[in-house]
Design an enzyme around this catalytic site. Sequence first.
Site, PDB file in Angstrom:
ATOM      1  N   TYR A 168       0.835  -1.205   0.000  1.00 51.37           N
ATOM      2  CA  TYR A 168       0.000   0.000   0.000  1.00 51.37           C
ATOM      3  C   TYR A 168       0.871   1.258   0.000  1.00 51.37           C
ATOM      4  O   TYR A 168       0.625   2.209  -0.754  1.00 51.37           O
ATOM      5  CB  TYR A 168      -0.897  -0.049   1.229  1.00 51.37           C
ATOM      6  CG  TYR A 168      -1.907   1.056   1.360  1.00 51.37           C
ATOM      7  CD1 TYR A 168      -2.967   1.163   0.473  1.00 51.37           C
ATOM      8  CD2 TYR A 168      -1.829   1.967   2.412  1.00 51.37           C
ATOM      9  CE1 TYR A 168      -3.920   2.169   0.615  1.00 51.37           C
ATOM     10  CE2 TYR A 168      -2.772   2.969   2.565  1.00 51.37           C
ATOM     11  CZ  TYR A 168      -3.811   3.066   1.661  1.00 51.37           C
ATOM     12  OH  TYR A 168      -4.752   4.056   1.814  1.00 51.37           O
ATOM     13  N   LYS A 172       1.009   4.088  -2.898  1.00 52.54           N
ATOM     14  CA  LYS A 172       0.568   5.450  -2.589  1.00 52.54           C
ATOM     15  C   LYS A 172       1.682   6.480  -2.799  1.00 52.54           C
ATOM     16  O   LYS A 172       1.402   7.621  -3.184  1.00 52.54           O
ATOM     17  CB  LYS A 172       0.042   5.511  -1.154  1.00 52.54           C
ATOM     18  CG  LYS A 172      -1.299   4.797  -0.972  1.00 52.54           C
ATOM     19  CD  LYS A 172      -2.355   5.333  -1.922  1.00 52.54           C
ATOM     20  CE  LYS A 172      -3.754   4.851  -1.588  1.00 52.54           C
ATOM     21  NZ  LYS A 172      -4.757   5.334  -2.568  1.00 52.54           N
TER      22      LYS A 172
END
Length: 307
Positions: A168, A172
């Site tokens: 993640y 991101k």
Amino acid sequence: MASTKSLDGKVIVVTGAGRGIGRGIAMLCAAEGAKVVVNDPGVGTDGSGGDGAAPAEQVVEEITKAGGTAVANFESVAEAIPASKIIKQAVDTYGKIDGVVNNAGILRDAIFHKMSIDAFEMVIKVHLMGSFYTSHAAARYFREQNSGSFVHFTSTSGLIGNFGQANYAAAKLGIVGLSKSIALDMGRFGVNSNCVSPFAWSRMIGSIPTETEAEKARVERIQRMGPEKIAPLVAYLLSDAGKDVTGQIFAARMNEIFLMGQSRPLRSVHRDEGWTPQTLAEHGMPALKPSFYKLDRSADIFSWDPV
């Protein structure tokens, strides 16, 4: 006299708009006069199963009942052709595309040495590749009309750090680079591109562990932050009023809006004769060390209660 709605006449695509933050954005964009493509394949937080078409259709029904205009879309952003169909539906249905909100995402958290290759790749595909696919599909239309806005969703997991989220965080932080590149490449065509890092309770945030008292207190703080608090910043960035704001990273937390930093040199050292491993150990690193970043997590930096 009633004030003019900030998104009157605009066509906006919002991915992952069936629930949570995406739903709040779609609802506000419609209330501000936009025609909205509500994209959501209705999968679970890990990208599997789910409720199919129901979430997107429910949001469209809510928008329509409130007097707005919206259409549902159920494609996945994780593959190029389905993602391009989201943009195509906006153009086919409403004749143009003015803004893309890359909000869709999944979570497959695991401590790094236990993270599967599939878990890493799927999170990258949905978040980073998905943001690229939809943006790339819209870019041609934005170029032709000399206008357009991208709002991409990043996270303090990437900007600062967090446990168990290497996939993640990598996605991101990659989105930040993507957004800045779009801003640089397409600014000459009247296109702006920005990132928003949201603090709000959602299904995805619901996966945060609550094993310690500190973790429980953190989750309680986040639960007080409704997803509707994120939408005004996004709507502004999509509007004509925000057209000159580009290449920036914002964080939104309750009633707080932060302009986040971007990587710049902090400190430097030099030796006229160049460096060796030995002089780096003796001089270089000791001189730089006072400016090293700690291994902070998001919760360490944003440690006070939301305003």
